[in-house]
Scaffold this active site. Structure first.
Site, mmCIF file in Angstrom:
data_model
loop_
_atom_site.group_PDB
_atom_site.id
_atom_site.type_symbol
_atom_site.label_atom_id
_atom_site.label_comp_id
_atom_site.label_asym_id
_atom_site.label_seq_id
_atom_site.Cartn_x
_atom_site.Cartn_y
_atom_site.Cartn_z
ATOM 1 N N ASP B 135 0.835 -1.192 0.000
ATOM 2 C CA ASP B 135 0.000 0.000 0.000
ATOM 3 C C ASP B 135 0.875 1.249 0.000
ATOM 4 O O ASP B 135 1.728 1.424 0.871
ATOM 5 C CB ASP B 135 -0.911 0.005 1.238
ATOM 6 N N TYR B 137 1.197 5.603 -0.315
ATOM 7 C CA TYR B 137 0.726 6.714 0.533
ATOM 8 C C TYR B 137 0.942 7.951 -0.320
ATOM 9 O O TYR B 137 1.634 8.873 0.060
ATOM 10 C CB TYR B 137 1.614 6.699 1.790
ATOM 11 N N HIS B 142 -3.797 13.892 1.402
ATOM 12 C CA HIS B 142 -4.042 12.971 2.509
ATOM 13 C C HIS B 142 -2.879 12.999 3.501
ATOM 14 O O HIS B 142 -3.084 13.086 4.718
ATOM 15 C CB HIS B 142 -4.251 11.540 1.982
ATOM 16 N N ARG B 151 0.703 16.088 13.939
ATOM 17 C CA ARG B 151 1.977 16.738 14.232
ATOM 18 C C ARG B 151 1.918 18.253 14.059
ATOM 19 O O ARG B 151 2.921 18.928 14.261
ATOM 20 C CB ARG B 151 3.079 16.183 13.313
ATOM 21 N N GLU B 208 -10.849 3.775 3.696
ATOM 22 C CA GLU B 208 -9.910 4.606 2.945
ATOM 23 C C GLU B 208 -10.240 4.434 1.468
ATOM 24 O O GLU B 208 -10.228 3.311 0.950
ATOM 25 C CB GLU B 208 -8.444 4.223 3.221
ATOM 26 N N ASP B 242 -9.316 0.322 1.892
ATOM 27 C CA ASP B 242 -8.309 -0.143 2.850
ATOM 28 C C ASP B 242 -8.809 0.169 4.266
ATOM 29 O O ASP B 242 -8.425 1.166 4.875
ATOM 30 C CB ASP B 242 -6.986 0.580 2.558
ATOM 31 N N GLN B 249 -4.500 1.474 15.307
ATOM 32 C CA GLN B 249 -3.326 1.898 14.529
ATOM 33 C C GLN B 249 -2.455 2.900 15.290
ATOM 34 O O GLN B 249 -1.228 2.799 15.299
ATOM 35 C CB GLN B 249 -3.810 2.507 13.213
ATOM 36 N N THR B 358 -4.832 6.447 0.395
ATOM 37 C CA THR B 358 -6.072 7.222 0.406
ATOM 38 C C THR B 358 -5.986 8.380 -0.575
ATOM 39 O O THR B 358 -4.999 9.121 -0.573
ATOM 40 C CB THR B 358 -6.313 7.778 1.818
#
Lengths: 427, 427
Positions: B135, B137, B142, B151, B208, B242, B249, B358
């Site tokens: 997968d 990213y 996203h 963060r 997702e 997903d 998580q 995503t």
């Protein structure tokens, strides 16, 4: 069913070396290419590879419910899916067939000709088609060492580590058997003090001393496996070298974990040693230092006393043993790992593989990676021959070995050996 | 070989709805269980499922080099391994057979009886056995949204993100086709302000919105795939949900990435739409904002204009469309993803699957997860019927849809639909 294959007073009529990893009490399972270029499922006693397909065709497994072609396959997946009762019956029968008290095959030289090979006549293959491969991170010493190097001694262990058998998904396609050389991986690396990555061969190529267990079809999607039932779904263990490119890994791994730093190759020893064969070597692991959630609480002797060793052999030179460790050092055992893996309903299939994570002990000569042994390159290791090593160099061969030993018997795994070749050059 | 199947002036003799995702210009590939309980490989035109095994047995693929049993299999893996030339020849032939100008099958009712099914007579299966699933990213929006939530806006994007198509390995065993319900996963979660985890059902269950591409056997271990060749090894695309348990998580993922928060289930749409079928919808992706290393530099129109949509349907209620996005928003394209995945020599097999990550757009109604749409639960979404949603509730069905559209033709993916059931209860 009793595990009669383990009887330590049993002797074989085959001529085998005294110090072998594969006495008649071991009887591991593997897949090999024979001298006739046929792939078959087999076992090993001493330095003989035994063709189970031929044994079956000649009627030696009569009375055990097995399909005709169960051993005439490229992988052990279907045999493993038959379940523990079948594995045990087959292993017990093999022990009988090769027991000195049993004369049927012993006196039949025609049958021996098609059943027996010497190890140098066969070429070992991957024993299973690995559907999914998961790698745990279950050695506290390893997690602390790596944490200390990168975050300092005060934050060495992440807050979740004592609560969770931390793991990540690995790549199945690049799992290879012992003996296949690998190429040094290339990739992105961030030079010290720079904020722009460069491309090139990994300079920090490392082994990881691990073991891995192979599962049978264990559960349906959505249904957890209770920790007390987990071992019923474990077929056996192999040695496992989870090759790692530390420089590639360091730059890529935030926030989603290791990827190209790991998936270029992972090597396994070709003979799967069953949990049954390891039974005499059961032991307890470290006591939990933190209260564990109920689904992870395991009782009794849930790990095994397996001596582990790593050697580095530069091309044309003598090898140097660089680490002596033990499987029993792992904080989280296999039952806990499998219970955790499935507690959310994740399904596990026959032939899935779960690595232990690097197995480090508490002393510096028991660390399971060059990263720890050379303390990230600060303290190069001196080899007997071939100079110093911070990490693994081209043409080095890395060899993992493992065995159990008591006064009665030695049950071993053979070798997990891989030579490193220079990086791929495009034409 | 020309892709004649794409001719937009082509009409079929089958009666099909006007607004279908599956006009004769689509011709996707899938696997289904027929009304006679046989598993076969097939395609779809309108609401007809077409048995390619039967077509082949009746001689309709004469002249195309195919093994006799290529369509009589449980998965498309072997057909995909035959390579692009074969896929193209088969797809072109199917278009001819069902073209209104072609009379052979059109006039043969006996043949039609064994070849044609209506969609409600068949049960769609997984189209491939996924060997490895990765997968990515690859949506900048996203990554920025998630980063900002956890963060802060100043550190939203990790330093490696603009240099690397970041990815992690996922779990193949829990990939399921559209229509199969899932159970809410259970696991460890850390309550706010506590340092001790608790166990229970995920409270932050999320979808997702992704797409995934399916590869053919692409390279040998050790050999990278150049970015300019990557598309040759991509068979086609599916919609991909997903599933994610955000609370599980969040506690588990440091330092090795997502594990139980993801591997309880991932849903794909059952029809693989080929890159050939998507050809008219090629477009360019976002311009890179940072200089990319040469092995990642891709030229030309390397992505596709695919409209994507997510709907939530509470049990017995009307659905609400909660997101409208587009595949073309992804910062990293498939060619870059595959080149990156193999640059270290990692091998890719037929039937491997690579998720996009995503797919979020820049506007709030184009975000691809509840985490973003409800901004981590701070801004619940109002549904037309069935109340508000921070995350997905039991008995909700989540439906992904996707299609391409121009003035000549609509090429769609159908639905990727999954109902959520309550957590597993042990007996």
């Amino acid at each position: 069913m009793q595990i009669t294959a383990n009887n330590t007073d049993r002797k074989t009529w085959l001529k085998i070396p005294k110090e072998t990893d594969f006495p008649i009490q071991n009887i591991p399972f593997g897949v090999f290419l024979t001298r006739d270029d046929v792939i078959t499922i087999g076992t090993r006693i001493g330095d003989y590879a035994i063709d189970l397909g031929a044994l079956h065709q000649l009627g030696y497994f009569e009375g055990i419910p097995l399909t005709d072609d169960i051993f005439l396959q490229d992988t052990l997946n279907d045999f493993i899916a038959d379940g523990r009762k079948t594995w045990r019956a087959v292993r017990n029968r093999i022990a009988e067939i090769f027991d000195v008290k049993h004369e049927k095959l012993q006196k039949n030289e025609e049958h021996q000709k098609v059943i027996l090979f010497t190890m140098n006549e066969v070429e070992m293959q991957l024993p299973v088609q690995v559907g999914d491969y998961t790698d745990f991170y279950s050695s506290e010493e390893h997690a602390r060492n790596v944490g200390e190097m990168f975050r300092g001694a005060d934050n060495a262990l992440m807050p979740n580590w004592l609560h969770i058998p931390v793991a990540y998904h690995g790549r199945s396609s690049s799992i290879i058997p012992s003996g296949i050389p690998i190429r040094r991986p290339q990739g992105q690396k961030l030079p010290n003090g720079s904020d722009t990555p460069i491309f090139g061969p990994s300079r920090n190529l490392d082994f990881e001393l691990e073991m891995a267990f192979i599962t049978t079809a264990a559960n349906h999607l959505g249904e957890p496996i209770p920790v007390e039932d987990a071992e019923d779904h474990i077929f056996g263990l192999v040695l496992f070298n989870d090759w790692s490119a530390r420089d590639i890994q360091k730059w890529e791994y935030v926030p989603l974990g290791p990827f190209l730093g790991k998936n270029f190759a992972s090597t396994i020893s070709p003979w799967i040693v069953t949990l049954d064969a390891l039974e005499p070597f059961r032991t307890e692991g470290p006591k939990p230092t933190t209260e564990q959630l109920p689904y992870l609480q395991s009782k009794g002797k849930k790990t095994f006393d397996i001596h582990l060793q790593v050697a580095i052999q530069p091309e044309g030179k003598k090898e140097t043993i660089v680490s002596n460790s033990n499987f029993k050092y792992l904080y989280w055992n296999m039952s806990q790992q499998l219970a955790h893996h499935t507690v959310n309903g994740c399904s596990v299939n026959s032939g899935d593989m779960m690595g232990s994570g690097t197995i480090s002990g508490s002393t510096k000569d028991s660390y399971g990676s060059m990263l720890e042994l050379s303390w990230n390159g600060e303290k190069p290791l001196k080899l007997k021959e071939g100079g110093d090593r911070k990490f693994i160099q081209d043409k080095d061969t890395v060899i993992l070995r493992g065995h159990c030993q008591d006064k009665n018997v030695r049950i071993g795994f053979g070798e997990c050996s891989t030579k490193v070749l220079p990086s791929f050059k495009s034409k």
